[in-house]
Enzyme design. Structure first.
Site, short mmCIF file in Angstrom:
data_model
loop_
_atom_site.label_atom_id
_atom_site.label_comp_id
_atom_site.label_asym_id
_atom_site.label_seq_id
_atom_site.Cartn_x
_atom_site.Cartn_y
_atom_site.Cartn_z
N HIS A 549 64.28 28.97 45.01
CA HIS A 549 64.92 28.67 43.74
C HIS A 549 64.44 29.62 42.63
O HIS A 549 64.10 29.17 41.53
CB HIS A 549 64.60 27.23 43.30
CG HIS A 549 65.33 26.18 44.07
ND1 HIS A 549 65.07 24.83 43.90
CD2 HIS A 549 66.31 26.25 45.00
CE1 HIS A 549 65.86 24.13 44.71
NE2 HIS A 549 66.62 24.96 45.39
N HIS A 592 68.12 20.63 42.21
CA HIS A 592 68.60 21.76 43.01
C HIS A 592 69.48 22.55 42.05
O HIS A 592 70.16 21.99 41.19
CB HIS A 592 69.40 21.24 44.19
CG HIS A 592 68.54 20.59 45.23
ND1 HIS A 592 68.22 21.19 46.43
CD2 HIS A 592 67.91 19.39 45.24
CE1 HIS A 592 67.44 20.40 47.13
NE2 HIS A 592 67.23 19.29 46.43
C1 LIG Z 1 67.84 28.62 51.86
C2 LIG Z 1 68.30 28.11 50.53
C3 LIG Z 1 68.54 26.75 50.34
C4 LIG Z 1 68.99 26.28 49.12
N1 LIG Z 1 69.32 24.96 49.00
C5 LIG Z 1 69.94 24.53 47.89
C6 LIG Z 1 70.48 23.23 47.83
O1 LIG Z 1 70.37 22.45 48.77
N2 LIG Z 1 71.13 22.86 46.68
C7 LIG Z 1 71.25 23.71 45.63
O2 LIG Z 1 71.84 23.32 44.62
N3 LIG Z 1 70.73 24.95 45.65
C8 LIG Z 1 70.12 25.39 46.77
N4 LIG Z 1 69.65 26.67 46.83
C9 LIG Z 1 69.67 27.50 45.61
C10 LIG Z 1 71.04 28.05 45.20
O3 LIG Z 1 71.87 28.28 46.29
C11 LIG Z 1 70.80 29.33 44.40
O4 LIG Z 1 69.96 29.03 43.31
C12 LIG Z 1 72.08 29.97 43.86
O5 LIG Z 1 72.99 30.26 44.89
C13 LIG Z 1 71.77 31.25 43.10
O6 LIG Z 1 72.99 31.79 42.62
P1 LIG Z 1 73.08 33.27 42.08
O7 LIG Z 1 74.49 33.52 41.73
O8 LIG Z 1 72.04 33.44 41.05
O9 LIG Z 1 72.61 34.21 43.29
P2 LIG Z 1 73.19 34.36 44.76
O10 LIG Z 1 74.01 33.18 45.14
O11 LIG Z 1 72.03 34.69 45.61
O12 LIG Z 1 74.16 35.62 44.66
C14 LIG Z 1 73.71 36.96 44.51
C15 LIG Z 1 74.61 37.86 45.35
O13 LIG Z 1 74.42 39.21 44.99
C16 LIG Z 1 74.41 40.01 46.16
N5 LIG Z 1 73.70 41.25 45.81
C17 LIG Z 1 72.39 41.41 45.52
N6 LIG Z 1 72.14 42.67 45.14
C18 LIG Z 1 73.31 43.34 45.18
C19 LIG Z 1 73.69 44.67 44.88
N7 LIG Z 1 72.81 45.57 44.42
N8 LIG Z 1 74.98 45.04 45.07
C20 LIG Z 1 75.90 44.13 45.52
N9 LIG Z 1 75.58 42.85 45.80
C21 LIG Z 1 74.30 42.46 45.62
C22 LIG Z 1 73.73 39.14 47.17
O14 LIG Z 1 73.99 39.55 48.50
C23 LIG Z 1 74.32 37.77 46.84
O15 LIG Z 1 75.51 37.54 47.53
C24 LIG Z 1 69.18 27.18 48.04
C25 LIG Z 1 68.93 28.54 48.22
C26 LIG Z 1 68.52 29.01 49.46
C27 LIG Z 1 68.28 30.48 49.64
#
Ligand SMILES: Cc1cc2nc3c(=O)[nH]c(=O)nc-3n(C[C@H](O)[C@H](O)[C@H](O)COP(=O)(O)OP(=O)(O)OC[C@H]3O[C@@H](n4cnc5c(N)ncnc54)[C@H](O)[C@@H]3O)c2cc1C
Ligand SMILES: *[C@@H]1O[C@H](CO)[C@@H](O)[C@H](O)[C@H]1NC(C)=O
Ligand SMILES: *[C@@H]1O[C@H](CO)[C@@H](O)[C@H](O)[C@H]1NC(C)=O
Ligand SMILES: *[C@@H]1O[C@H](CO)[C@@H](O)[C@H](O)[C@H]1NC(C)=O
Ligand SMILES: *[C@@H]1O[C@H](CO)[C@@H](O)[C@H](O)[C@H]1NC(C)=O
Ligand SMILES: *[C@@H]1O[C@H](CO)[C@@H](O)[C@H](O)[C@H]1NC(C)=O
Ligand SMILES: *[C@@H]1O[C@H](CO)[C@@H](O)[C@H](O)[C@H]1NC(C)=O
Ligand SMILES: *[C@@H]1O[C@H](CO)[C@@H](O)[C@H](O)[C@H]1NC(C)=O
Ligand SMILES: *[C@@H]1O[C@H](CO)[C@@H](O)[C@H](O)[C@H]1NC(C)=O
Length: 612
Positions: A549, A592
């Protein structure tokens, strides 16, 4: 925007402008037709927040959007769409597996949908005070932008299509407060077909209440999660419990229809391109390269942005993208021969990540009566885990704020800034009594083993870490230093939480389902009070996991507090670059994260639309 065009937009129509024609739309892994093209908006990262923003911006057919995602499109892979396979994706090509200190890793989705495609789907929200806090870290003049619980509730509901429990699910103990949920948004949330119906989850809830005083409540998304309850997950009940990731929610339904939106997979954005070096910096587009598990492309492609570049690469990679683009600490960029265009030292700092540890016991052979996913959570507060020691501990916390702030200064803006932030964080803990730990009850994937297991994590760490690139090679992972337990109170919280959890396991009715503790068992002798701190600490240090997280690395705060983006989510000293992902959260939530991040991204989309 005129009133008429706003109205037409609301109707999904556009008065004067035709659909913005772009050469390629839908999802593709080929840069052909994208390379050299121009889009109104370019989104870096097709994860949870990136696809949400892109989905909303592309509702206007006169606006064109490019999303570039490093991972592949794995929507048809059961490790992604089948929520019952949660954890199967971890450690595979779908997971960045970011290395951190001491040989640990943090799991993170490297696939379309980002972490929302591989996460556990648990659907909860933080406390009212935790969202209201965001505005207090901004300039006074930004207080009315709406970074508070009321507006966030609006946007969280906007993202959500919640299905209240069925009669069968109600009989198993599922509950909800329907008014706090949305019913027509893209992200589905529900209790599952496989919901457990054995005695174990009600027993956990009753014992948590019995042993810690945490009350039973019907819904963990209503703004006061300091309670214990069953929780829904982000699945579509009417589609066989299929995972409702950001990709399934915002992209799949429109990908064939919206000829103004294209998503390029298996390409890494290597940097943002600027018009020149004058402040505020104006982005003209991005540079990107082919990225598969056998290729680091050597060709650098360009795509042009007419209006804005939106960074949504997640809290562990967004700072790296900014740093590679010359936005970051000159002391880091200089030695890598990257010209510093904005000496914004806090890019990558203020990292906050949680830590977890398990307590498990053998079961008596009770029928678990279900297949998952897990869905019972207890969220005790500071007073409920420290018990009789609370008063002394609270005094110690108040006394320690200055010392803690000084000790974390190099991972924030300054000791002064952190002291201001920590005072507010202590207020959240002691005054607002937000949950301090999560106790996540797990029936266990191996139903036959019939175990009783709970993962516990501290929710609100004071330790601050950092993310910094170590090379000008964009394919190389950044150095991630979480700084686990550097503020010793973070360890005290783990110990108090685990002592409380042990007490819950030994309290009826849950104790009646147990034949005795297996983890940690004799490794942490129980002295009748759940084990001493001296016995727990070395055990936790050896056995803790990282919760995945991470937040805070491009925090939405005033500049003098260490913020990287303002209330418009615009990177300081840039004209048209925003960050929209978990990086902007200035402080952890007792939740979460995904339900809140969908709300952040929904709100961001509206801020961007209004700005044009
Ligand atoms: C194993 C796990 C379990 C979890 N369980 C829960 C849960 O049960 N409930 C809940 O609410 N949350 C959960 N979370 C947390 C939640 O999913 C994340 O906090 C959330 O998805 C983060 O969103 P984001 O948009 O910040 O990043 P992300 O969803 O990680 O998106 C970032 C994206 O950018 C891409 N990327 C990175 N660098 C580059 C680049 N230079 N060029 C192009 N693309 C790039 C990555 O591949 C990724 O697809 C969990 C997370 C994980 C990893
Ligand atoms: C490489 O990536 C492809 C496509 O994402 C995937 O199917 C394959 O399993 C990966 N191979 C390895 C060795 O990880
Ligand atoms: C399982 O749950 C169903 C539905 O609640 C119930 O009818 C059934 O009796 C339960 N079976 C067992 C073995 O507990
Ligand atoms: C930076 O540039 C200098 C001068 O060209 C060179 O000596 C040095 O090796 C470079 N450093 C890196 C990390 O590339
Ligand atoms: C807390 O104090 C009360 C009253 O002194 C005592 O009965 C109780 O056992 C104590 N609880 C714990 C967890 O030590
Ligand atoms: C891609 O680059 C990274 C960092 O330089 C390296 O670790 C990795 O092995 C490279 N992968 C391939 C397929 O060349
Ligand atoms: C915290 O980090 C500092 C700086 O890295 C280090 O000197 C100190 O020993 C750490 N303290 C603890 C308790 O880990
Ligand atoms: C609560 O725990 C006590 C012992 O700690 C036990 O006697 C009592 O039955 C429990 N209450 C319930 C409702 O299970
Ligand atoms: C727990 O088991 C004991 C001993 O069998 C029994 O007396 C008690 O009623 C049970 N309590 C609950 C809450 O099931």
């Amino acid at each position: 925007m005129t009133l008429i065009s706003t109205l037409l937009l609301a109707l999904g129509l556009s008065a004067s402008q035709p659909v913005k024609a772009i050469p390629v739309s839908g999802v593709t892994s080929s840069p052909e037709g994208i390379e050299g093209s121009t889009y109104d908006y370019i989104v870096i990262g097709g994860g949870l927040a990136g696809l949400t923003v892109a989905g909303r911006l592309s509702e206007d057919p006169a606006v064109s959007v490019l999303v570039v995602e490093a991972g592949a499109d794995d929507r048809d892979n059961p490790a992604v769409f089948d929520i019952y396979e949660f954890t199967v994706a971890e450690g595979t090509a779908l997971d960045w597996q970011y290395p951190v200190e001491d040989g640990r890793i943090i799991n993170s989705g490297k696939t379309l949908g980002g972490c929302s495609s591989i996460n556990g789907g648990s659907w909860t929200r933080g406390s009212v005070a935790q969202y209201d806090l965001w505005s207090t870290l901004l300039e006074d003049s930004e207080a009315d932008v709406g970074w508070n619980w009321d507006r966030m509730l609006h946007y969280m509901r906007k993202s959500e299509n919640f299905m209240p429990p069925t009669a069968d699910q109600l009989a198993k103990g599922a509950e909800s407060i329907p008014v706090v949920h949305g019913s027509s948004g893209p992200v589905h949330a529900a209790f599952s077909h496989g919901m457990y119906g054995g005695p174990q989850q009600p027993a956990f809830i009753a014992s948590a209440t019995n042993a810690s005083g945490v009350v039973h409540c019907p819904d963990l998304s209503a703004g006061n999660p300091n309670c214990v309850s069953m929780n829904p997950v982000s699945i579509n009940y009417n589609d066989n419990d299929r995972r409702s990731s950001s990709a399934e929610a915002y992209l799949t339904p429109v990908e064939k229809k919206r000829t103004n939106w294209v998503t390029l997979t298996q390409h890494l954005v290597t940097k943002i391109v600027w018009v020149d070096t004058k402040l505020p910096l104006v982005a003209t587009g991005i540079e990107f390269a082919t990225y598969t598990n056998t290729t680091n492309g050597t060709t650098r492609f360009i795509a042009h942005a007419r209006k804005e570049v939106i960074v949504a690469a997640g809290a562990l990679r967004t700072p790296a993208v900014l740093q590679l683009s010359g936005v970051g600490d000159a002391d880091i960029l200089g030695p890598l021969n990257i010209t510093t265009l904005i000496d914004l030292k806090t890019v990558g700092r203020n990292l906050q990540e949680q830590t977890n540890t398990v307590v498990a016991a053998g079961g008596t052979g009770f029928p678990v009566n279900g297949t998952g996913p897990n869905n019972a959570i207890a969220y005790p507060n500071f007073f409920q885990i420290f018990g009789n020691a609370s008063d002394a501990k609270a005094a110690e916390v108040e006394r320690s704020i200055g010392t803690w702030a000084a000790s974390q200064a190099e991972n924030g803006h300054s000791a002064e800034a952190l002291e201001t932030i920590f005072r507010k964080q202590v207020g959240i803990v002691l005054k607002d009594r937000a949950p301090m730990v999560e106790m996540f009850y797990v029936t266990g994937p191996d139903v036959a083993s019939n175990q009783i297991l709970t993962v516990l994590w501290q929710l609100l760490p004071f330790s601050r870490g950092r993310v910094e690139i170590v090379s000008a090679d964009p394919f190389e992972y950044p150095n991630i230093h979480v700084n686990y337990f550097n503020v010793s109170f973070d360890m005290d919280v783990m110990v108090a939480g685990l002592q409380t959890l042990r007490r819950i396991f030994k309290t009826p009715p849950l104790s009646n389902l147990s034949i005795g503790e297996t983890v940690p068992g004799a490794a942490v002798p129980d002295d009748g009070k759940g084990g001493t701190a001296a016995d727990w600490q070395p055990y936790i240090l050896q056995n803790f996991g990282s919760v995945a997280h991470p937040i805070g690395t491009a925090a939405m705060m005033r500049r003098d507090l260490g913020g990287v983006v303002d209330a418009q989510l615009k990177v300081y000293d840039t004209a048209n670059v925003r960050v929209v992902d978990a990086s902007i959260l200035p402080m952890q939530l007792s939740a979460h994260l995904s339900a809140s991040l969908y709300g952040v991204a929904e709100k961001a989309a509206d801020l961007i639309k209004v700005a044009q």
